[in-house]
Write an enzyme that holds these catalytic residues in place. Sequence first.
Site, PDB file in Angstrom:
ATOM      1  N   GLN A 100       0.468  -1.764  -0.518  1.00 29.80           N
ATOM      2  CA  GLN A 100      -0.151  -0.007  -0.226  1.00 29.80           C
ATOM      3  C   GLN A 100       0.711   0.998  -0.022  1.00 29.80           C
ATOM      4  OE1 GLN A 100      -2.551  -1.136   3.640  1.00 29.80           O
ATOM      5  NE2 GLN A 100      -4.684  -1.099   1.794  1.00 29.80           N
ATOM      6  N   HIS A 282     -12.749  -0.481   8.277  1.00 33.55           N
ATOM      7  CA  HIS A 282     -10.651  -0.480   8.196  1.00 33.55           C
ATOM      8  C   HIS A 282     -10.609   0.644   6.779  1.00 33.55           C
ATOM      9  CE1 HIS A 282     -10.176  -2.685  11.687  1.00 33.55           C
ATOM     10  NE2 HIS A 282     -10.699  -3.330  11.227  1.00 33.55           N
ATOM     11  N   LEU A 283     -11.279  -0.163   5.145  1.00 29.93           N
ATOM     12  CA  LEU A 283     -11.576   0.530   4.238  1.00 29.93           C
ATOM     13  C   LEU A 283     -11.580   1.957   4.191  1.00 29.93           C
ATOM     14  CD1 LEU A 283     -11.274  -0.253   0.737  1.00 29.93           C
ATOM     15  CD2 LEU A 283     -13.427  -0.648   1.330  1.00 29.93           C
ATOM     16  N   ALA A 284     -12.292   2.182   4.587  1.00 31.55           N
ATOM     17  CA  ALA A 284     -12.922   3.453   4.896  1.00 31.55           C
ATOM     18  C   ALA A 284     -11.373   4.630   4.738  1.00 31.55           C
ATOM     19  CB  ALA A 284     -13.749   3.821   6.365  1.00 31.55           C
ATOM     20  N   ASP A 285     -10.535   4.787   5.962  1.00 29.95           N
ATOM     21  CA  ASP A 285      -9.259   5.116   6.207  1.00 29.95           C
ATOM     22  C   ASP A 285      -8.527   5.060   4.925  1.00 29.95           C
ATOM     23  OD1 ASP A 285      -6.552   3.833   7.563  1.00 29.95           O
ATOM     24  OD2 ASP A 285      -8.895   2.719   7.893  1.00 29.95           O
ATOM     25  N   HIS A 307      -7.513   6.539  13.178  1.00 22.72           N
ATOM     26  CA  HIS A 307      -6.862   6.809  12.199  1.00 22.72           C
ATOM     27  C   HIS A 307      -7.500   7.150  11.237  1.00 22.72           C
ATOM     28  CE1 HIS A 307      -4.813   2.152  12.533  1.00 22.72           C
ATOM     29  NE2 HIS A 307      -4.170   2.845  12.827  1.00 22.72           N
TER      30      HIS A 307
END
Length: 339
Positions: A100, A282-285, A307
Amino acid sequence: MDMIELDGSAGGGQLLRTALSLSLCTGIGFSMQHIRAKRSRPGLMRQHLTAVNAAATVGRAFVHGVDLGATSLRFEPGQVVPGDYRFATGTAGSTTLVLQTVLPALWSCDAASRLVLEGGTHNPLAPSADFIADSYLPALRRIGAEASLRLERHGFYPAGGGIVHATVAGGAQLQRRVFDTRGERESVRATALLSALSASIGRRELEVLGERLGLGESELELLGVRPALGPGNALSVQVRHAAHCETFTGHGERGVMAEDIARKLADEVRAYLDSPACVGEHLADQLLLPMALAGGGEFTTTTISEHLSSNARLIEKFLPVEIDWQALGPDHWRVVVAS
């Protein structure tokens, strides 16, 4: 060279990885102090060192302070060069976090890149390889960045030894996208992944998930890892809707009953299913950075995590965007990235 002064005490390794990504994409250097200052083991750990070295390699950067345990770092980016790269953490440090870090720079190149990453593939506190392949990369594809991931060998903490192969297409044309509806539910599937552990552990986990999420035998899968490099257990639930896919992961822990791992994961999945939000916590940030590079975007999510908020404020230091959010209801927030 333009330089930004950053304080890393407000978060963990994600702030460093975001800074590395944006530095490569913008050509702006940075110095970061107090890296992971509030963590039980402050400073750079091996997976952070690998991420820094990977960013420096693909971006021909000058770096000062790349030492185990270092709490400050100076990074001066150069020219990002596409190509074939291999990076190893040397431990069970997360391969996906390293991936990432360099993805945004590589998808901006004029040619494709191929990466081989060695280390952990299913780690606590890091996105699993399944999450990256099934949720993160498809979301990026909607924004305009094309990449794929192939898992060659699983790696669990503490043995590591996992291998993933990633291909990143160059020439990405990022576009503003809205993730606010997930569409009709298509499937919910649970998988128990076991390495050098009794299959009974996975069966107990799947039994709990089946009961709590109303899943039948055909929606429950038990997988054994071969070859087994060391003990490990990951439990995942894939929730697929017509317009979006979320992947939730739990990890077996020494001294924690299999049923407790499954119950905790089931509660997380159920909270998502009961919310009208499109994107999981978790995908949001992780969507903030590509949306900021695209010049804007928005999504609905279940919660505003620490986060997300710390990542948003760091992104605003590198790019001319504003990131804001508002509550729409219980477990329902709208996040807007605007240029």
